[in-house]
Design a protein around this motif. Structure first.
Motif, mmCIF file in Angstrom:
data_model
loop_
_atom_site.group_PDB
_atom_site.id
_atom_site.type_symbol
_atom_site.label_atom_id
_atom_site.label_comp_id
_atom_site.label_asym_id
_atom_site.label_seq_id
_atom_site.Cartn_x
_atom_site.Cartn_y
_atom_site.Cartn_z
ATOM 1 N N ALA A 115 -54.860 -5.700 40.423
ATOM 2 C CA ALA A 115 -55.509 -4.899 41.461
ATOM 3 C C ALA A 115 -56.277 -3.738 40.834
ATOM 4 O O ALA A 115 -55.835 -3.138 39.853
ATOM 5 C CB ALA A 115 -54.476 -4.372 42.439
ATOM 6 N N LEU A 118 -58.843 1.149 45.418
ATOM 7 C CA LEU A 118 -58.796 1.046 46.877
ATOM 8 C C LEU A 118 -59.881 1.943 47.443
ATOM 9 O O LEU A 118 -59.926 3.145 47.134
ATOM 10 C CB LEU A 118 -57.427 1.488 47.404
ATOM 11 C CG LEU A 118 -56.255 0.546 47.133
ATOM 12 C CD1 LEU A 118 -54.935 1.298 47.275
ATOM 13 C CD2 LEU A 118 -56.293 -0.645 48.099
ATOM 14 N N HIS A 136 -60.490 -1.560 51.518
ATOM 15 C CA HIS A 136 -60.579 -2.757 50.682
ATOM 16 C C HIS A 136 -59.800 -2.580 49.383
ATOM 17 O O HIS A 136 -59.782 -1.501 48.789
ATOM 18 C CB HIS A 136 -62.039 -3.067 50.339
ATOM 19 C CG HIS A 136 -62.777 -3.756 51.435
ATOM 20 N ND1 HIS A 136 -63.908 -3.240 52.028
ATOM 21 C CD2 HIS A 136 -62.547 -4.946 52.060
ATOM 22 C CE1 HIS A 136 -64.339 -4.063 52.958
ATOM 23 N NE2 HIS A 136 -63.531 -5.107 53.001
ATOM 24 N N GLN A 137 -59.179 -3.670 48.967
ATOM 25 C CA GLN A 137 -58.577 -3.768 47.635
ATOM 26 C C GLN A 137 -59.584 -4.480 46.747
ATOM 27 O O GLN A 137 -59.945 -5.618 47.004
ATOM 28 C CB GLN A 137 -57.271 -4.552 47.690
ATOM 29 C CG GLN A 137 -56.637 -4.815 46.342
ATOM 30 C CD GLN A 137 -56.152 -3.554 45.664
ATOM 31 O OE1 GLN A 137 -55.168 -2.966 46.051
ATOM 32 N NE2 GLN A 137 -56.862 -3.116 44.628
ATOM 33 N N TRP A 171 -63.443 -8.387 46.338
ATOM 34 C CA TRP A 171 -62.640 -7.505 47.179
ATOM 35 C C TRP A 171 -62.238 -8.197 48.481
ATOM 36 O O TRP A 171 -62.832 -9.175 48.907
ATOM 37 C CB TRP A 171 -63.323 -6.173 47.438
ATOM 38 C CG TRP A 171 -64.621 -6.163 48.193
ATOM 39 C CD1 TRP A 171 -64.806 -5.912 49.528
ATOM 40 C CD2 TRP A 171 -65.946 -6.340 47.651
ATOM 41 N NE1 TRP A 171 -66.146 -5.933 49.854
ATOM 42 C CE2 TRP A 171 -66.863 -6.200 48.722
ATOM 43 C CE3 TRP A 171 -66.439 -6.608 46.362
ATOM 44 C CZ2 TRP A 171 -68.248 -6.307 48.543
ATOM 45 C CZ3 TRP A 171 -67.809 -6.729 46.191
ATOM 46 C CH2 TRP A 171 -68.699 -6.581 47.274
ATOM 47 N N ALA A 174 -57.153 -4.581 52.281
ATOM 48 C CA ALA A 174 -55.899 -4.155 51.663
ATOM 49 C C ALA A 174 -54.719 -4.640 52.499
ATOM 50 O O ALA A 174 -54.792 -4.727 53.727
ATOM 51 C CB ALA A 174 -55.870 -2.639 51.549
ATOM 52 N N VAL A 182 -49.846 0.968 51.031
ATOM 53 C CA VAL A 182 -50.571 -0.240 50.643
ATOM 54 C C VAL A 182 -49.667 -1.046 49.720
ATOM 55 O O VAL A 182 -49.062 -0.486 48.794
ATOM 56 C CB VAL A 182 -51.879 0.100 49.902
ATOM 57 C CG1 VAL A 182 -52.546 -1.174 49.376
ATOM 58 C CG2 VAL A 182 -52.829 0.869 50.813
ATOM 59 N N ARG A 184 -49.694 -3.466 46.815
ATOM 60 C CA ARG A 184 -50.627 -3.955 45.805
ATOM 61 C C ARG A 184 -50.180 -5.335 45.317
ATOM 62 O O ARG A 184 -48.979 -5.581 45.127
ATOM 63 C CB ARG A 184 -50.721 -2.975 44.625
ATOM 64 C CG ARG A 184 -51.239 -1.609 45.029
ATOM 65 C CD ARG A 184 -51.138 -0.595 43.909
ATOM 66 N NE ARG A 184 -52.082 -0.862 42.853
ATOM 67 C CZ ARG A 184 -51.762 -1.143 41.597
ATOM 68 N NH1 ARG A 184 -50.490 -1.233 41.230
ATOM 69 N NH2 ARG A 184 -52.688 -1.348 40.695
ATOM 70 N N SER A 348 -55.697 -4.670 56.419
ATOM 71 C CA SER A 348 -56.356 -3.493 56.986
ATOM 72 C C SER A 348 -57.355 -3.870 58.073
ATOM 73 O O SER A 348 -57.601 -3.086 58.995
ATOM 74 C CB SER A 348 -57.061 -2.700 55.885
ATOM 75 O OG SER A 348 -58.046 -3.508 55.240
#
Length: 420
Positions: A115, A118, A136-137, A171, A174, A182, A184, A348
């Protein structure tokens, strides 16, 4: 072409040290591969400054030095190649050439990511508008943000996808645990697949009546969104997206949402969000107003064989992305869910302001903005894909392998971070 992503751990080792590919004259419509896109684009009156490249053309280590133009090819639209601004040899190590992918009919190139940042940014849907998207991750290029362009991605950034040889940005929404954090992912497995360029099904002029389309490499600057359509939720999601589970006590499957997957994924196992990118392109546009229409997916239709639609006749290497998260007790595994009452994991995008909360996981989608080093992309295209090899862990199929970045880990650390 399904994958067991747990197999990546055994295949992700590091090896290889020099490089580069033989240059082949392009002829896309005839099925030939133009690895470095060095022919002049029709209508161009001025060219960028030429670059000098030292090329290792064989495993013997023989090198040649050539000065080449960096203009794009004359057969389809793409942005002018931006060479890496570092010595790419420093990001390669020695490796064993992998075996054939047979009986599969496609070559495969795989690598592992961790990851990255963010951000409430989306450089495709909301370019130049930081903070406008859901959280967004990001994976890959560590500089990716709302202002990213092909040139900016190629010009800067490390990469959580092994090496800055791949400065592409990937991306997705999240993962949230409903308690202010969050989640990860432990790791992200990505693999590209496509038929070899010599396969008659890779050319519409080969004479094969069941050709899929004209096979080409990924064009410079291509970007797209796939999965659930946030701009038009009434449309069917693309990309064969699903959730899976692996580990002790897990029941693997292709589950449509997090609620269903959670029933089969006990604490300590890993839940995976898996999605496939488009494999067909119109050959004209690097983006489109909805960020989807310029790419598409092949299908069997009513003609009985797999092919790209006539509007998107170019076959590009399609990647599948799988993000894997360690499960804890905050994931509700009851198998029931009620909007506003059940507190559990969600994406998200499932609970965006102004929207009725969606069943957790149903808004799964992903974005990609390509920014590969052309020389290295040519390596995995020429070898892993076009020689139909079974390449893993960033192995380029030519005795070289991308380095894994120094901070890589198989388990996210930290696994939980506060929602920014």
């Amino acid at each position: 072409m399904g994958e067991d992503f747990s197999a990546f751990k055994a295949l992700a080792g590091g090896v290889a040290a020099l490089l580069i590919v033989t240059m082949v004259a392009p002829e896309v419509t005839g099925g030939q591969f133009d690895p470095l896109r060095l022919t002049k684009k029709k209508g161009r009156t001025t060219d960028p400054a030429p670059t000098t490249t030292t090329t290792d053309t064989s495993l013997s280590g023989t090198t040649t030095t050539t000065t080449t133009s960096t203009t794009t090819n004359s057969f389809y639209t793409e942005e002018t190649m931006v060479p890496s601004n570092f010595d790419i040899n420093t990001e390669l190590v020695s490796a064993t050439v992998p075996g054939s992918a047979a009986p599969d009919v496609v070559g495969a190139f795989r690598f592992i990511c961790n990851a990255g940042q963010l951000r409430y940014d989306d450089p495709i849907v909301f370019p130049g508008q930081p903070g406008k998207s859901h959280l967004h991750q990001f994976y890959g290029n560590t500089t990716a943000d709302a202002y990213s362009t092909y040139a900016s991605l190629r010009g800067a950034g490390d990469s959580t996808c092994m090496s800055p040889l791949n400065r592409s940005a990937y991306w997705m929404p999240a993962m949230l645990n409903g308690r202010g954090s969050v989640v990860r992912p432990d790791f992200v497995a990505i693999y590209y697949k496509r038929r070899p360029i010599t396969d008659p099904k890779c050319s519409l002029t080969s004479g094969d009546p069941q050709a899929e389309g004209n096979c080409v490499p990924l064009p410079n600057g291509l970007k797209f969104v796939f999965g659930y359509n946030m701009l038009d939720p009434a449309k069917t999601p693309t990309g064969s997206l699903y959730f899976n589970c692996q580990g002790t006590g897990a029941v693997p499957g292709t589950y449509p949402d997090l609620v269903t997957a959670a029933k089969n994924c006990p604490t300590g196992a890993q839940i995976g969000a898996v999605i496939k990118a488009p494999d067909c392109w119109d050959g004209k546009n690097l983006d489109s107003p909805d960020h989807r229409s310029h790419v598409s997916y092949g299908s069997y239709g009513d003609w009985g064989y797999y092919k790209c639609p006539s509007t998107h006749p170019y076959v590009i290497p399609a990647f599948t992305l799988g993000a894997w998260y360690t499960v804890d007790d905050t994931l509700d595994r009851s198998g029931t869910w009620e909007a506003g009452k059940t507190v559990t994991w969600s994406l998200s995008s499932d609970t965006m302001a102004g929207m009725t909360p969606s069943k957790p996981g149903t808004t799964f989608h992903a974005d990609w903005f390509g920014a590969w080093d052309n020389t290295v992309m040519s390596m995995w295209m020429d070898n892993c894909i076009n020689k139909m090899l079974n390449c893993s862990g960033g192995n380029l199929g030519n005795g070289k392998q991308m380095k894994q970045y120094a901070g890589f880990t198989w388990l996210a650390s930290p696994r939980l971070v506060p929602v920014p």
